[in-house]
Design a protein around this motif. Structure first.
Motif, PDB file in Angstrom:
ATOM      1  N   ALA A  15       5.870  15.010   6.540  1.00 46.63           N
ATOM      2  CA  ALA A  15       6.688  13.789   6.458  1.00 46.63           C
ATOM      3  C   ALA A  15       6.217  12.704   7.471  1.00 46.63           C
ATOM      4  O   ALA A  15       5.756  12.970   8.611  1.00 46.63           O
ATOM      5  CB  ALA A  15       8.111  14.201   6.604  1.00 46.63           C
ATOM      6  N   PRO A  16       6.576  11.534   7.184  1.00 47.29           N
ATOM      7  CA  PRO A  16       6.374  10.407   8.327  1.00 47.29           C
ATOM      8  C   PRO A  16       7.048  10.803   9.669  1.00 47.29           C
ATOM      9  O   PRO A  16       8.191  11.223   9.508  1.00 47.29           O
ATOM     10  CB  PRO A  16       6.767   9.040   7.583  1.00 47.29           C
ATOM     11  N   ILE A  17       6.380  10.536  10.689  1.00 48.11           N
ATOM     12  CA  ILE A  17       7.189  10.608  11.938  1.00 48.11           C
ATOM     13  C   ILE A  17       8.341   9.615  12.121  1.00 48.11           C
ATOM     14  O   ILE A  17       9.444   9.956  12.565  1.00 48.11           O
ATOM     15  CB  ILE A  17       6.211  10.518  13.168  1.00 48.11           C
ATOM     16  N   LEU A  18       8.099   8.507  11.891  1.00 47.79           N
ATOM     17  CA  LEU A  18       9.139   7.369  12.030  1.00 47.79           C
ATOM     18  C   LEU A  18       9.090   6.361  10.597  1.00 47.79           C
ATOM     19  O   LEU A  18       8.060   6.322  10.218  1.00 47.79           O
ATOM     20  CB  LEU A  18       8.825   6.456  13.182  1.00 47.79           C
ATOM     21  N   SER A  19      10.252   6.125  10.604  1.00 48.47           N
ATOM     22  CA  SER A  19      10.227   4.851   9.543  1.00 48.47           C
ATOM     23  C   SER A  19      10.589   3.341  10.149  1.00 48.47           C
ATOM     24  O   SER A  19      11.651   3.515  11.053  1.00 48.47           O
ATOM     25  CB  SER A  19      11.231   5.196   8.359  1.00 48.47           C
ATOM     26  N   LEU A  20       9.925   2.356   9.657  1.00 45.49           N
ATOM     27  CA  LEU A  20      10.615   0.912  10.097  1.00 45.49           C
ATOM     28  C   LEU A  20      10.679   0.257   9.037  1.00 45.49           C
ATOM     29  O   LEU A  20      10.027   0.289   7.893  1.00 45.49           O
ATOM     30  CB  LEU A  20       9.423   0.466  10.804  1.00 45.49           C
ATOM     31  N   ALA A  21      11.856  -0.383   8.966  1.00 49.20           N
ATOM     32  CA  ALA A  21      12.699  -1.137   7.557  1.00 49.20           C
ATOM     33  C   ALA A  21      13.148  -2.535   8.013  1.00 49.20           C
ATOM     34  O   ALA A  21      13.700  -2.660   9.089  1.00 49.20           O
ATOM     35  CB  ALA A  21      13.634  -0.175   6.829  1.00 49.20           C
ATOM     36  N   PHE A  22      12.992  -3.350   7.100  1.00 48.72           N
ATOM     37  CA  PHE A  22      13.568  -4.710   7.330  1.00 48.72           C
ATOM     38  C   PHE A  22      13.679  -5.136   5.952  1.00 48.72           C
ATOM     39  O   PHE A  22      13.535  -4.612   4.760  1.00 48.72           O
ATOM     40  CB  PHE A  22      12.709  -5.712   8.103  1.00 48.72           C
ATOM     41  N   ASP A  23      14.345  -6.240   5.635  1.00 48.00           N
ATOM     42  CA  ASP A  23      14.983  -6.795   4.494  1.00 48.00           C
ATOM     43  C   ASP A  23      13.796  -6.890   3.298  1.00 48.00           C
ATOM     44  O   ASP A  23      12.795  -7.669   3.303  1.00 48.00           O
ATOM     45  CB  ASP A  23      15.337  -8.321   4.834  1.00 48.00           C
ATOM     46  N   PRO A  24      14.143  -6.199   2.184  1.00 46.04           N
ATOM     47  CA  PRO A  24      13.225  -6.014   1.218  1.00 46.04           C
ATOM     48  C   PRO A  24      12.951  -7.445   0.429  1.00 46.04           C
ATOM     49  O   PRO A  24      11.774  -7.719  -0.059  1.00 46.04           O
ATOM     50  CB  PRO A  24      13.572  -4.840   0.227  1.00 46.04           C
ATOM     51  N   GLN A  25      14.270  -8.080   0.392  1.00 48.34           N
ATOM     52  CA  GLN A  25      14.039  -9.447  -0.256  1.00 48.34           C
ATOM     53  C   GLN A  25      13.172 -10.399   0.472  1.00 48.34           C
ATOM     54  O   GLN A  25      12.340 -11.217  -0.052  1.00 48.34           O
ATOM     55  CB  GLN A  25      15.494  -9.945  -0.242  1.00 48.34           C
ATOM     56  N   ALA A  26      12.991 -10.257   1.882  1.00 48.29           N
ATOM     57  CA  ALA A  26      12.023 -11.134   2.748  1.00 48.29           C
ATOM     58  C   ALA A  26      10.538 -10.916   2.336  1.00 48.29           C
ATOM     59  O   ALA A  26       9.857 -11.562   2.394  1.00 48.29           O
ATOM     60  CB  ALA A  26      12.528 -11.006   4.088  1.00 48.29           C
ATOM     61  N   ALA A  84       1.936   0.678   5.584  1.00 48.71           N
ATOM     62  CA  ALA A  84       2.938   0.210   4.631  1.00 48.71           C
ATOM     63  C   ALA A  84       3.445   1.447   3.944  1.00 48.71           C
ATOM     64  O   ALA A  84       2.609   2.226   3.605  1.00 48.71           O
ATOM     65  CB  ALA A  84       2.108  -0.788   3.760  1.00 48.71           C
ATOM     66  N   GLY A  85       4.506   1.270   3.454  1.00 45.52           N
ATOM     67  CA  GLY A  85       5.393   2.384   2.659  1.00 45.52           C
ATOM     68  C   GLY A  85       5.228   2.009   1.091  1.00 45.52           C
ATOM     69  O   GLY A  85       4.762   0.927   0.993  1.00 45.52           O
ATOM     70  N   ALA A  86       5.804   2.731   0.457  1.00 46.78           N
ATOM     71  CA  ALA A  86       6.095   2.608  -0.991  1.00 46.78           C
ATOM     72  C   ALA A  86       6.743   1.637  -1.356  1.00 46.78           C
ATOM     73  O   ALA A  86       6.636   0.914  -2.500  1.00 46.78           O
ATOM     74  CB  ALA A  86       6.270   4.078  -1.525  1.00 46.78           C
ATOM     75  N   LEU A  87       7.997   1.303  -0.658  1.00 44.02           N
ATOM     76  CA  LEU A  87       8.828   0.250  -1.006  1.00 44.02           C
ATOM     77  C   LEU A  87       8.537  -0.939  -0.139  1.00 44.02           C
ATOM     78  O   LEU A  87       8.315  -0.991   1.260  1.00 44.02           O
ATOM     79  CB  LEU A  87      10.224   0.884  -0.732  1.00 44.02           C
ATOM     80  N   PRO A  88       9.108  -2.050  -0.664  1.00 50.29           N
ATOM     81  CA  PRO A  88       8.788  -3.529  -0.088  1.00 50.29           C
ATOM     82  C   PRO A  88       9.712  -3.270   1.288  1.00 50.29           C
ATOM     83  O   PRO A  88      10.994  -2.771   1.361  1.00 50.29           O
ATOM     84  CB  PRO A  88       9.297  -4.547  -0.940  1.00 50.29           C
ATOM     85  N   GLY A  89       9.045  -3.956   2.547  1.00 48.13           N
ATOM     86  CA  GLY A  89      10.098  -4.045   3.533  1.00 48.13           C
ATOM     87  C   GLY A  89      10.018  -2.651   4.438  1.00 48.13           C
ATOM     88  O   GLY A  89      10.845  -2.287   5.316  1.00 48.13           O
ATOM     89  N   ARG A  90       9.252  -1.735   4.078  1.00 49.22           N
ATOM     90  CA  ARG A  90       9.279  -0.432   4.766  1.00 49.22           C
ATOM     91  C   ARG A  90       7.879  -0.058   5.256  1.00 49.22           C
ATOM     92  O   ARG A  90       6.741  -0.207   4.462  1.00 49.22           O
ATOM     93  CB  ARG A  90       9.868   0.747   3.744  1.00 49.22           C
ATOM     94  N   ALA A 149       0.735  -1.205  -0.084  1.00 51.27           N
ATOM     95  CA  ALA A 149       0.055   0.081   0.011  1.00 51.27           C
ATOM     96  C   ALA A 149       1.169   1.401  -0.174  1.00 51.27           C
ATOM     97  O   ALA A 149       2.051   1.191   0.260  1.00 51.27           O
ATOM     98  CB  ALA A 149      -0.930   0.061   1.222  1.00 51.27           C
ATOM     99  N   MET A 150       0.137   2.241  -0.487  1.00 51.47           N
ATOM    100  CA  MET A 150       0.804   3.614  -0.563  1.00 51.47           C
ATOM    101  C   MET A 150       0.531   4.398   0.706  1.00 51.47           C
ATOM    102  O   MET A 150      -0.506   4.109   1.104  1.00 51.47           O
ATOM    103  CB  MET A 150       0.577   4.445  -1.769  1.00 51.47           C
ATOM    104  N   VAL A 151       1.500   5.244   0.847  1.00 50.97           N
ATOM    105  CA  VAL A 151       1.034   6.169   2.048  1.00 50.97           C
ATOM    106  C   VAL A 151       0.152   7.295   1.906  1.00 50.97           C
ATOM    107  O   VAL A 151      -1.001   7.242   2.735  1.00 50.97           O
ATOM    108  CB  VAL A 151       2.449   6.740   2.822  1.00 50.97           C
ATOM    109  N   SER A 152       0.507   8.226   1.171  1.00 58.25           N
ATOM    110  CA  SER A 152      -0.534   9.345   0.919  1.00 58.25           C
ATOM    111  C   SER A 152      -0.073  10.102  -0.383  1.00 58.25           C
ATOM    112  O   SER A 152       0.859   9.867  -0.967  1.00 58.25           O
ATOM    113  CB  SER A 152      -0.381  10.544   2.118  1.00 58.25           C
TER     114      SER A 152
END
Length: 359
Positions: free
Chosen positions: A256-267, A239-245, A79-82
């Motif tokens: 702007a987003p307050i915080l970002s959470l990211a993990f391995d995009p390949q996963a 969900a952010g615009a990119l996988p794993g974000r 999903a996209m954010v805004s």
């Protein structure tokens, strides 16, 4: 078969069964925790927390979060954010600006047709604006409008550094070509003064830029992407615009987003994400992009602690060292001083000028 042989056979069967059961238990413990497991755990009553543990932890006060950050449904990772926000206009605080004197009124269509192919000068954004006759505001040229006043500008500094002599000369050439195409006469400021101003602004920005990051590491069992997403969604992440974000939205649209959470995009993009094993995720705060009023660092601490407790993780720095309460308190105090310095320079965190300068 003798009694001894029968006894040994039974004992051997029991040992074999124990080995099989142990291997199954080890396999289960090493498998990534999934969203389905989280739902089962949620149905179980929580174990009481000892008073000493409760005193040492930071309780997440998620009820104070803006309503916009509370999800109505579980997120999907794609999903996209805004919608994109309106581009901020030129500002004498952080831009070189040259007025363009017009011989006659010019249409927005003519202005758009004459704009240069690229909107950059070296590594700096370049822009042309027209003054709206009705509102008096400066705006990006629009078809169907007519303008009696135009201006062209280039940003003095960004994270690529200060505007230099070569970039200023390129700005002059690009602006002059545009002015010639629409019959305008540019009035350029002094190059030496503007380059000096760019260097001073860049020096300030370099000393007041801040990007914070926490790493959340699994203590024992790994996590699946869905497991992480469901826990993060409970805290307001989408969900952010990119996988794993994933991001924690601000309280106002276009912020702007307050915080970002990211993990391995390949996963996140795996054929079966639930079988992907994550052992860490990153929580980050772009300090200069988020308004002080959002209390972003307070929220960052609360979110990190809540995720660590819910997913059996530990909060560390990039080097893997656990972050103590005292260290976090010191970071919070340093940030208050940073906010004060930005406010004094009219570059408050989260403002359009700050977001452009620190980009």
């Amino acid at each position: 078969m003798s009694n001894l042989q029968l006894g040994l056979a039974i004992l051997g069967g029991l040992v074999l069964a124990a080995v099989v059961a142990y291997n199954a238990w080890v396999t289960r413990q090493s498998a990534p925790r999934t969203a389905r497991e989280r739902q089962v755990e949620a149905a179980e009553p929580e174990a009481p927390v000892a008073a000493s543990d409760a005193d040492d932890r930071i309780e997440p006060v998620l009820g104070d979060m803006p309503a916009a950050t509370k999800p109505e449904a579980e997120p999907t990772l794609g999903a996209m954010v805004s919608a994109p926000e309106k581009r901020p206009g030129l500002d004498a605080l952080i831009d070189v600006i040259a007025p363009l004197a017009l011989e006659a009124e010019v249409s927005g269509d003519a202005v758009l047709a004459a704009l240069p192919a690229t909107r950059r000068v070296g590594s700096k954004p370049f822009a042309v604006e027209g003054q709206n006759e009705t509102t008096g505001d400066w705006e990006a040229p629009r078809a169907g409008q007519r303008y009696r006043a135009l201006q062209a500008g280039v940003q003095l500094a960004n994270r690529s550094g200060a505007l230099n002599d070569i970039e200023f000369s390129e700005y002059v050439v690009k602006t002059q070509a545009f002015a010639d195409a629409i019959g305008a006469a540019p009035d350029f400021p002094d190059m030496r003064a503007e380059v000096s101003r760019a260097r001073e602004l860049d020096a300030f920005a370099s000393g007041h830029d801040a990007q914070l990051g926490f790493t959340l590491r699994a203590r024992r069992a790994a996590w699946s992407p869905g497991y992480v997403a469901q826990h993060a969604a409970k805290l307001g992440f989408v969900a952010g615009a990119l996988p794993g974000r994933m991001v924690l939205p601000g309280s106002e649209a276009g912020q702007a987003p307050i915080l970002s959470l990211a993990f391995d995009p390949q996963a996140a993009m795996a054929d079966d994400p639930e079988q992907s094993a994550l052992r860490e995720l990153a929580l980050s705060l772009e300090v200069t992009h988020v308004p002080r009023s959002e209390q972003p660092f307070v929220q960052m601490r609360q979110v990190a602690q809540a995720l660590a407790e819910a997913m059996d993780g530990v909060i560390t720095d990039d080097a893997g060292q656990p972050l103590s309460r005292d260290v976090m308190d010191q970071i919070g105090a340093d940030l208050e001083s940073l906010y004060d310095a930005l406010d004094a320079r009219d570059l408050s965190a989260g403002s359009a000028q700050a977001r452009r300068l620190f980009s």
